[in-house]
Structure formats: structure tokens, C-alpha cells
Design a protein around this motif. Structure first.
Motif, PDB file in Angstrom:
ATOM      1  N   VAL A  15      38.432  45.680  45.020  1.00 14.06           N
ATOM      2  CA  VAL A  15      38.761  44.377  44.970  1.00 14.06           C
ATOM      3  C   VAL A  15      39.439  44.108  46.197  1.00 14.06           C
ATOM      4  CG1 VAL A  15      40.305  42.755  43.766  1.00 14.06           C
ATOM      5  CG2 VAL A  15      39.145  44.506  42.539  1.00 14.06           C
ATOM      6  N   MET A  16      38.931  42.954  46.836  1.00 11.26           N
ATOM      7  CA  MET A  16      39.732  42.385  48.088  1.00 11.26           C
ATOM      8  C   MET A  16      40.403  41.217  47.576  1.00 11.26           C
ATOM      9  SD  MET A  16      36.641  42.778  51.004  1.00 11.26           S
ATOM     10  CE  MET A  16      35.193  42.044  49.832  1.00 11.26           C
ATOM     11  N   TRP A  17      41.968  41.330  47.392  1.00 10.51           N
ATOM     12  CA  TRP A  17      42.401  40.388  47.028  1.00 10.51           C
ATOM     13  C   TRP A  17      43.356  39.436  47.901  1.00 10.51           C
ATOM     14  CZ3 TRP A  17      42.842  39.012  41.687  1.00 10.51           C
ATOM     15  CH2 TRP A  17      43.771  38.210  41.306  1.00 10.51           C
ATOM     16  N   ARG A  18      43.147  38.410  48.265  1.00 14.30           N
ATOM     17  CA  ARG A  18      43.648  37.575  49.168  1.00 14.30           C
ATOM     18  C   ARG A  18      45.129  37.274  49.171  1.00 14.30           C
ATOM     19  NH1 ARG A  18      41.733  32.559  50.692  1.00 14.30           N
ATOM     20  NH2 ARG A  18      41.491  32.763  53.043  1.00 14.30           N
ATOM     21  N   GLY A  75      31.667  44.535  45.445  1.00 15.03           N
ATOM     22  CA  GLY A  75      32.689  44.412  44.609  1.00 15.03           C
ATOM     23  C   GLY A  75      33.063  42.865  44.761  1.00 15.03           C
ATOM     24  N   PHE A  76      34.388  42.561  44.452  1.00 16.35           N
ATOM     25  CA  PHE A  76      34.742  41.060  44.367  1.00 16.35           C
ATOM     26  C   PHE A  76      35.904  40.605  45.486  1.00 16.35           C
ATOM     27  CE2 PHE A  76      33.992  41.953  39.705  1.00 16.35           C
ATOM     28  CZ  PHE A  76      32.749  41.342  39.702  1.00 16.35           C
ATOM     29  N   LEU A  77      36.073  39.538  46.020  1.00 15.17           N
ATOM     30  CA  LEU A  77      36.834  38.854  46.757  1.00 15.17           C
ATOM     31  C   LEU A  77      37.343  37.839  45.947  1.00 15.17           C
ATOM     32  CD1 LEU A  77      38.270  38.073  49.490  1.00 15.17           C
ATOM     33  CD2 LEU A  77      36.385  36.893  50.117  1.00 15.17           C
ATOM     34  N   ILE A  83      42.580  46.346  48.024  1.00 17.67           N
ATOM     35  CA  ILE A  83      42.974  46.042  49.051  1.00 17.67           C
ATOM     36  C   ILE A  83      43.354  44.743  49.290  1.00 17.67           C
ATOM     37  CG2 ILE A  83      40.549  45.948  50.361  1.00 17.67           C
ATOM     38  CD1 ILE A  83      41.605  47.242  52.726  1.00 17.67           C
ATOM     39  N   LEU A  84      44.449  44.379  49.778  1.00 17.67           N
ATOM     40  CA  LEU A  84      44.885  43.148  50.055  1.00 17.67           C
ATOM     41  C   LEU A  84      44.373  42.659  51.573  1.00 17.67           C
ATOM     42  CD1 LEU A  84      48.559  43.293  49.048  1.00 17.67           C
ATOM     43  CD2 LEU A  84      46.768  42.863  47.684  1.00 17.67           C
ATOM     44  N   ASP A  86      48.787  42.021  38.259  1.00 17.62           N
ATOM     45  CA  ASP A  86      48.068  42.168  37.090  1.00 17.62           C
ATOM     46  C   ASP A  86      46.541  41.496  37.321  1.00 17.62           C
ATOM     47  OD1 ASP A  86      50.389  42.836  35.583  1.00 17.62           O
ATOM     48  OD2 ASP A  86      50.933  40.890  35.412  1.00 17.62           O
ATOM     49  N   GLY A  87      46.344  40.532  38.054  1.00 19.27           N
ATOM     50  CA  GLY A  87      45.042  40.132  38.118  1.00 19.27           C
ATOM     51  C   GLY A  87      44.024  41.146  39.064  1.00 19.27           C
ATOM     52  N   ALA A  88      44.647  41.487  40.064  1.00 21.62           N
ATOM     53  CA  ALA A  88      44.017  42.701  40.973  1.00 21.62           C
ATOM     54  C   ALA A  88      43.685  43.820  40.058  1.00 21.62           C
ATOM     55  CB  ALA A  88      44.835  43.015  42.043  1.00 21.62           C
ATOM     56  N   ASN A  89      44.565  44.370  39.365  1.00 17.50           N
ATOM     57  CA  ASN A  89      44.340  45.717  38.658  1.00 17.50           C
ATOM     58  C   ASN A  89      43.380  45.407  37.676  1.00 17.50           C
ATOM     59  OD1 ASN A  89      45.824  47.012  40.287  1.00 17.50           O
ATOM     60  ND2 ASN A  89      47.692  47.272  39.055  1.00 17.50           N
TER      61      ASN A  89
END
Length: 701
Positions: free
Chosen positions: A317-320, A279-281, A352-353, A301-304
């Protein structure tokens, strides 16, 4: 003589003759049935491991029906009913058992799992038992990882520079990939698998969209194929503006239909090439990086957007959550909490944040990030920094698992006493299915991988804590020393004590009593508490220590920024009350007068000087301990560590002198008599410049 390349997998011959004979007599034959790529990797590891440790040739035999089980035995023939005592019941996909099995009066060592990767992890654990000279009698081990996603984050750029890297260039040679597979890629995978790391983000969070083009995806695919037998998934950093930069679109608005379709198409393209892509970080709207806020949208909005694209493939998605803005005048420590808390429970299930251990930025000591105690409906993963951006680069010995352990044991009090950060991270506090831990890598092209030989222990320790966040730093240090250097207790015990105390020494001579972020700017090499001329307030060290003629420290109580209100009431009260606030966090949360009385009866000013001096003295003690270890360590590594410890001492004195001289311009007080006089003037220290310090963040034009 070792140059450190083998890391903790050096498989040195067992030197205890009695133990060697015991192992040889018990471990003559390996029974392994499978022919998968992972089983072949297991076979190679056993050949190296048993061959090196026992100094003998390993004999492999097949035994039909074993599946994901291997048997190590002194017998060349096994009874046909052996498989009836082998079971993987109760194990997860990555779990394993190791046990001493008795059948017909004969003893065998059995490693068993549900899936190939579990057998691989079990094999490494079995070899670790031999490396640490453990008894083979009555083994009964069941292991399963407590955290799902256990990843290294490489801040590696496509030109092979490494942001905050202090061990050479990036190990990824994008120019020769995909056709040239460096042996280092394979050994990297082995090292990670040996401690249970199951993912790698190969590109910098300050992302370059080119990594998502076919030319580079072909190279990423080659790495994924190397890593797959070792249970390691590849992840990529997604630059939010990629639809514009490589997609030809006019916008990257996450609610735009064309942008949504572009990410779906790109994700499908990646999974067609790399079926097990992780996936993406994403780093977005932080430190100048593009993100959804550029279009008036939210992090949600961006993470979803990316979560929807990844969902059909079980990608994550690993969203910092490392965000702060020059347009937000509030305390930088408060900004991530303020931006993400309103979105709790609204993210897609595969988001996941990724939250740093503290709210500022990988400081030598930080209180735990308040987000860990405030988002019960959103999975949060830990982000630790293994590379020593703020702990002396790769020249200072600072055993980071002690820092990691301190954070993981911290109590958030979100569900009352005992709601530790570790329970948030492994998902057990709120029954989360998704859990994770990330470590910003310290790996590079240096022959020993990490620059400082003891930097390997930070990589090793991160992996062990990602697998089990309840392990102790002491046990990890003990393990690593025995695997890497020697099993002799006369070596292990004093050096383990040195390692355990080393991080506190660095805190003492850099940022004592809760001081933080007083590093010289840009490169973060050495002290710069006087810097106050940068364009953004929160980039200046003076923003954080707030020294004036009245005193020093950042007031984060109700009378100051009120950042403490972001914690549970029990935590807020503990840190607010000067009687209960641990002195190691004193100036993190309070602005106090120079003559404030510490618990030892000394003034704050004297206490600062004594702490700086204590840190210097602790490094001198480390040098003495290491010198006494010369009989137990090969000449190459002993000399290497000795030279680095001498650099550490020189720089510890630099920190003491520069900081105390600067703060004296406000306190107007004499240095405590126990503190050694500075070697130079304040003007001298302020004049030092380091334009070519390693690991400097590159420009993005």
C-alpha cells in the motif's frame, strides 16, 4: 531525421570510424542461453541496439550452462570452462555485473545477474556504454538499485484525459484493450526498464472505482502481460469509496466487517488475474477525495485495511500523505505532518507513506518536507512531479533532476549532520526494508512522448535517481544528451550547462526569493498573485505571499505559523535566523519589509525585480546557445526546441511584468533601473483568462 519517438534508445550508428571498427571487431557474437520472456526481450534489444550502433547483423549463439549471463565476444567458439569465471555472487535480484573477462589470453564482455530482470538492466547499461562511446577495455561494473519501489504515477483518467498532462492524451486506450496491444505499450516498458523503473500506477490518484471492476481488470491484465518481461509491476489507485460505488455496500468504513471482507475478496480477484500485481496507491481525505475520516477513522485505519488484504500476496500500500483540509485553519504546510506523525510506527509492514518533496505542492522550489526528518519508524517514499504543472507545462525547458537532486541532498539532521533525504528514501538511515520513489508521469500520446523534447530528460533522470538517489544532475544530463542527440563535446558541454541552469531560470522568473504558489488558479498556467476570492483560503495565491504595504512573505517562524518547529532544531535555526537562511527560501519562511537589505546590498524590492529580470535574461541566453547548436541537431528537433524556447521567453516576460506590477501596488516603489519596463498594464494581465488550458483537473460529480 528523428521525431523523438525513440527517446534515449535511438541507437544511432557510431560515427567515429575508429571506434566503430573497434566495437565491430570486439562484438561479433552474442552468447545467450535462456528462453524466458525476459531473455527474449533482451535478445530483441540487443538486435536493435547492436544492429543500430554497429550497423551490422547480430549473431546469437547458445552456450549451455550460462543461466542469467550473456557474453559478447569477437570469438565464435568459447572454451567450455568459461562459466567458471562467471558469478553473480553478492548481487540482489535486480542487480548485475558487467566486466571485461580474460580467459586463455582472449577478452570478452560479460553481463551477469542472479535473475532475468537483472540481466535485462545489465543489457541496457551495456548498450548505454556503447551509445556514450565508452571504452570496452577493463570494464568492471557492479550495480544494484538502492531503492525497492521505483514507479511512475500516471494521473490518467478512463476517458483518456490526463490531469496535469501536457503531452497529449493518455497512452492507455481502454476502449481497444485488452485485444489491441499498441506498440507504444511495449516501447513504454522498454524505456522504463532501460532506466530501472520497475512499476507503473496506470490510473489517477483522484481515482475512479470502475478500474477495479472485472471489465477493466481484464484490460489491466493485458498491460501487465506486456510489462512483465521488462520487470514492471502494475499498481492501481484504489478509490476508498469503491465498496459503495461498485460493491453495493452502504458504507466504506474501514472497521466494518463487510468492508474488510469486500477488499479481501477484490484483492484476491485481482491477484487471480495478475499474479505479480504490485498493490494499491491511495489518495484519501484530500481535495474532496473520500477516505477513512469520512467515518471518523484515521489514515492508519484506512492504510492497514488495505495492507491486510494485500499481505498474503506480498502487495504494498502506497498511502499518499498529501492531505490538507478546509476545516483546518493552520498553515497548509503543517497539516500532513500533524496528521501522520502521531501514527509513526503503527502502520503494517507493507505500508509505505508517499510524501511529496515539499509540504505545499510541487512548487518550482520548496524546502524538503518536514515529514522526511520526523518518522523514523515508518517507511517513506518520495513523490516527485515529472510533469511540469508548476514549471511551465511542456513549453518551458526546466531540467528537473536538478530539483530532485536538491531535495535528495537536503539534510534533515534527524540523526545529526548527514541524515539526508536520500538516506531516508533508500531506507539506509533507519534500516528500512521497504523503500520507494514515485514520479508523476509526463508521458502522453505526443509523438515524442513528453511534448517538449527536453521533457524526456526529466523522465530519464527520474528513473536514474530512483535507481541511485546519489547520482548528480550533471552526470545525468551528460548521459541523456549523448544518448539522445550527440556525443560531440562541442554540443554536450554548452547544452549541459544550459540544462543545469534552466530550472533556476524558471524559479527566477516565476517564484524568486522563496515566493511560492502565486500561479493563476485551477489550471496553474501563468501568474495570478492577485487571486484572493476563492472559497478556501489555501487555494488563493494571496494566502502564500501575504503582500501588504509593510512587506511580503509567509512568516513560518515562532512569530508566525511556527511551521519551522516541525524540522530538526538545526534546520529550524538555520531557516529562522535571517543571517543563515538561504535567500532562495527567504520569503518562504519570513514576512519582510520591502526595504529589507539583501546580502548584495540591494533592497528586497530591488532584489525581486532583479531576479525576475535575471530569469528572463537566462532564457535569452538559452535561445542563443540552442541556436549555435544547429549543426549538431536534426532540423526537426532543433526547430521544435527553438519554437518552444521563444514561447518560454514570452511567458517569462509575462511573469516578470505581471508580478512586479501587482507587487508594486503594495511596495509603492519604482522598479530597479536594471529591470525592463513592463509591456502592458496590470489591468491587462489580470484580464487574461485560460478556460481551456491543458491538464485541468476534471470534475467528479
Amino acid at each position: 531525421m528523428s521525431n523523438g519517438y525513440e527517446l534515449w534508445l535511438n541507437y544511432q550508428k557510431v560515427t567515429d570510424d575508429a571506434l566503430l571498427n573497434q566495437y565491430r571487431s570486439s562484438l561479433q557474437t552474442v552468447y545467450l542461453e535462456g528462453e524466458s520472456d525476459t531473455h527474449l526481450a533482451i535478445k530483441k534489444e540487443l538486435q536493435m541496439g547492436l544492429g543500430g550502433l554497429l550497423d551490422t547483423e547480430v549473431v546469437f549463439q547458445k552456450y549451455n550452462g550460462l543461466g542469467n549471463t550473456l557474453i559478447v565476444s569477437k570469438y565464435k567458439d568459447l572454451p567450455q570452462d568459461f562459466k567458471t569465471i562467471v558469478t553473480a555472487e553478492g548481487l540482489t535480484e535486480e542487480g548485475y555485473i558487467i566486466k571485461t573477462a580474460q580467459l586463455n589470453g582472449k577478452s570478452h564482455v560479460v553481463v551477469s545477474s542472479k535473475e532475468d530482470v537483472g540481466l535485462l538492466y545489465g543489457t541496457f547499461h551495456f548498450l548505454r556504454l556503447l551509445q556514450t562511446h565508452s571504452s570496452l577495455a577493463n570494464i568492471d561494473i557492479m550495480e544494484m538499485p538502492k531503492v525497492n519501489i521505483r514507479v511512475l504515477n500516471h494521473w490518467d483518467n478512463l476517458d483518456r484525459s490526463v490531469e496535469r498532462g501536457y503531452a497529449g492524451f493518455s497512452i492507455w486506450n481502454w476502449h481497444t484493450l485488452p485485444n489491441y496491444i499498441d506498440q507504444r505499450y511495449i516501447d513504454y516498458a522498454r524505456a522504463n526498464a532501460s532506466v530501472g523503473i520497475n512499476g507503473t500506477v496506470v490510473t489517477n490518484v483522484n481515482a475512479n472505482a470502475l478500474i477495479l471492476t472485472p471489465h477493466y481488470l481484464e484490460k489491466v491484465k493485458a498491460l501487465a502481460e506486456v510489462f512483465r518481461p521488462y520487470g514492471i509491476k502494475v499498481y492501481l489507485t484504489a478509490r476508498f469509496s469503491a465498496p459503495i460505488e461498485i460493491g453495493g455496500l452502504e458504507t466504506a468504513d474501514p472497521l466494518d466487517a463487510g468492508v474488510i471482507q469486500w477488499w479481501k475478496d477484490k484483492t484476491k480477484e485481482i491477484y487471480t488475474m495478475i499474479p505479480d500485481f504490485g498493490g494499491f496507491l491511495v489518495k484519501a481525505n484530500s481535495e474532496g477525495q473520500p477516505g477513512p475520516q469520512n467515518y471518523g477513522r484515521s489514515h492508519l485505519d484506512g492504510a492497514n485495511l488495505l495492507a491486510d488484504a494485500l499481505e498474503p500476496y506480498d502487495g504494498v500500500v502506497m498511502w499518499r500523505a498529501f492531505v490538507y483540509s478546509e476545516h483546518d485553519p493552520t498553515d497548509r504546510a503543517k497539516q500532513a505532518y500533524s496528521e501522520f506523525l502521531p501514527e509513526d510506527g503503527k502502520f503494517k509492514d507493507n505500508v509505505i507513506l508517499q510524501v511529496k518533496n515539499g509540504a505545499i505542492d510541487f512548487q518550482p522550489r520548496e524546502p524538503f518536507h518536514p515529514m522526511f526528518g520526523a518518522m523514523p519508524n515508518t517507511p517513506l517514499m518520495m513523490e516527485f512531479q515529472i510533469t511540469k504543472e508548476y514549471l511551465g507545462f511542456a513549453t518551458h525547458l526546466a531540467f528537473l533532476p536538478k530539483l530532485f537532486e536538491e531535495t535528495l541532498k537536503s539534510d534533515t539532521y534527524r540523526k545529526g549532520k548527514g541524515a539526508t533525504v536520500a538516506k531516508v528514501i533508500d531506507g539506509s538511515l533507519d534500516n528500512k526494508k521497504l523503500s520507494g520513489m514515485a514520479g508523476v508521469s509526463n508521458v502522453g500520446t505526443d509523438i515524442n512522448w513528453t511534448g517538449h523534447p527536453f521533457g524526456q530528460a526529466d523522465w530519464y533522470g527520474f528513473g536514474r535517481l530512483a535507481w541511485d538517489p546519489y547520482l548528480s544532475a550533471e552526470d545525468i544530463a551528460d548521459e541523456w544528451l549523448r544518448l539522445t542527440f550527440s556525443n560531440d563535446d562541442k554540443f554536450v558541454e554548452p547544452v549541459k550547462k544550459m540544462m543545469i541552469e534552466s530550472r533556476e531560470a524558471v524559479v527566477n522568473y516565476m517564484n524568486p526569493l522563496g515566493l511560492h504558489h502565486i500561479f493563476d488558479t485551477g489550471h496553474h498556467y501563468g501568474p495570478g498573485p492577485w487571486v484572493g476570492n476563492l472559497s478556501r483560503p489555501e487555494w488563493n495565491p494571496v494566502y502564500y505571499h501575504k503582500a501588504d504595504t509593510e512587506g511580503i512573505g509567509f512568516d513560518r517562524t515562532k512569530t508566525g505559523s511556527n511551521a519551522l518547529s516541525q524540522y530538526a532544531p538545526e534546520v529550524e535555526e538555520m531557516f529562522t535566523n535571517l543571517e543563515t537562511c538561504p535567500e532562495e527560501y527567504l520569503l518562504w519562511f519570513h514576512h519582510l519589509p520591502w526595504d529589507y537589505t539583501l546580502k548584495n546590498g540591494r533592497t528586497l524590492w530591488e532584489g525581486m525585480g532583479l531576479k525576475y529580470q535575471e530569469g528572463v535574461d537566462q532564457v535569452r541566453d538559452m535561445i542563443k546557445i540552442w541556436k549555435a547548436m544547429e549543426p549538431y541537431v536534426d532540423e526537426f528537433r532543433h526547430h521544435q526546441v527553438s519554437m518552444l524556447l521563444n514561447i518560454q521567453l514570452k511567458e517569462a516576460i509575462w511573469w516578470k511584468d505581471a508580478c512586479m506590477l501587482y507587487f508594486q501596488t503594495f511596495s509603492k516603489m519604482d522598479f530597479p533601473k536594471e529591470m525592463e519596463a513592463p509591456e502592458h498594464t496590470l489591468e491587462y494581465y489580470k484580464s487574461l483568462k485560460f478556460p481551456y488550458a491543458p491538464g485541468i483537473r476534471p470534475r467528479w460529480d
